[in-house]
Design an enzyme around this catalytic site. Structure first.
Site, short mmCIF file in Angstrom:
data_model
loop_
_atom_site.label_atom_id
_atom_site.label_comp_id
_atom_site.label_asym_id
_atom_site.label_seq_id
_atom_site.Cartn_x
_atom_site.Cartn_y
_atom_site.Cartn_z
N ASP A 105 1.03 -1.21 0.13
CA ASP A 105 -0.03 0.04 0.06
C ASP A 105 0.86 1.06 0.19
OD1 ASP A 105 -1.88 1.93 0.33
OD2 ASP A 105 -2.49 1.22 2.34
N LYS A 140 0.47 3.65 -2.31
CA LYS A 140 -0.61 4.78 -2.95
C LYS A 140 0.52 5.60 -3.94
CE LYS A 140 -3.90 4.96 0.54
NZ LYS A 140 -3.34 4.15 1.63
P1 BMP Z 1 -7.55 0.79 10.15
O1 BMP Z 1 -8.56 -0.50 9.98
O2 BMP Z 1 -6.79 0.57 11.31
O3 BMP Z 1 -8.55 2.00 10.11
O4 BMP Z 1 -6.72 0.71 8.82
C1 BMP Z 1 -7.18 0.83 7.56
C2 BMP Z 1 -5.82 0.75 6.61
O5 BMP Z 1 -6.43 1.29 5.48
C3 BMP Z 1 -4.69 2.00 6.77
O6 BMP Z 1 -3.51 1.39 6.40
C4 BMP Z 1 -5.04 3.13 6.09
O7 BMP Z 1 -3.83 3.78 5.35
C5 BMP Z 1 -5.56 2.13 4.65
N1 BMP Z 1 -6.58 3.13 4.00
C6 BMP Z 1 -7.63 3.74 4.62
O8 BMP Z 1 -7.99 3.57 5.80
N2 BMP Z 1 -8.56 4.48 3.88
C7 BMP Z 1 -8.43 4.61 2.44
O9 BMP Z 1 -9.04 5.04 1.96
C8 BMP Z 1 -7.50 4.17 1.96
C9 BMP Z 1 -6.40 3.35 2.72
O10 BMP Z 1 -5.23 2.76 2.02
#
Ligand code: BMP
Length: 211
Positions: free
Chosen positions: A58, A60
């Protein structure tokens, strides 16, 4: 069945491997981003290779086509199976990521709308729809769409058809896994698993929710 993707945003290499191993019977892939790679190095991909699960970088990726290609080549050489790229840098830039992924036998997913509140400032008003069309044009393997806005996932599904939709924002960000799992190909879960008292149990709970 909807996939469960563990977002492994921990900063310690040993802990990352322990959590991934504990959760591995219940998950379908591991997503690794800047926090873990910057803390533990790109070699973390090899450390986790023994799990036998797809590893998603990831990063991006969001640069000019040539730089995107160079980044993605390094990603796949390091042992990742898929990369996440931004689409807002344009069709040529996203296409460079897709080409590098496919040349390596890997996959590329394009972010079309993000899950946090501020994402509405730029992604709404037609931009996410344009990015979804771009992902289709570029022959991306799928898109990233927000679990925090199931209504938006449905709109984007109309555009991408059977392409994979992977969705972060479940749990810690408020997205309801029961609702989202019905709409997407994979839910991405980070803190609700790796910060749980027992990540293996938490992963099992999320795995049970899937259709
Ligand atoms: P969490 O479940 O702890 O919120 O993590 C979500 C993950 O997905 C993180 O790595 C974040 O950077 C990524 N992410 C996100 O939350 N929203 C997006 O729109 C895109 C992402 O890659």
């Amino acid at each position: 069945m909807t996939e469960l993707i563990l977002s492994l945003d921990v900063l310690d290499r040993k802990r990352a491997v322990e959590i991934a191993e504990a959760a591995s019977p219940c998950i379908d892939a591991v997503k690794i981003g800047y926090p873990l790679v910057l803390a533990a190095g790109l070699g973390i991909a090899r450390d986790l290779g023994g799990l036998g699960l797809p590893l998603i970088a990831d990063f991006k990726v969001a640069d000019i086509p040539n730089t995107n290609r160079l980044i993605c080549e390094q990603v796949f050489a390091a042992g990742f199976d898929a990369v996440i790229a931004h689409g807002f840098t344009g069709t040529d830039a996203a296409r460079a990521c897709v080409a590098a992924a496919h040349d390596s036998g890997g996959a590329c997913y394009v972010v079309v709308e993000m899950s946090h509140p501020g994402a509405t400032e730029f992604f709404h008003g037609g931009t996410a729809e344009r990015l979804a069309n771009l992902a289709v044009d570029c022959r991306a393997d799928g898109i990233i769409a927000p679990a925090t806005r199931p209504d938006r996932i449905s709109v984007l599904r109309e555009i991408v058809g059977s392409k994979a939709i992977y969705s972060p924002g479940v749990g810690a960000q408020g997205g309801d896994p029961e609702i989202v799992a019905r709409l997407v190909d994979g839910i991405i879960v980070g803190r609700s698993i790796y910060e749980a008292p027992d990540p293996a149990v938490a992963a099992r709970e999320f795995a049970r929710i899937r259709r």
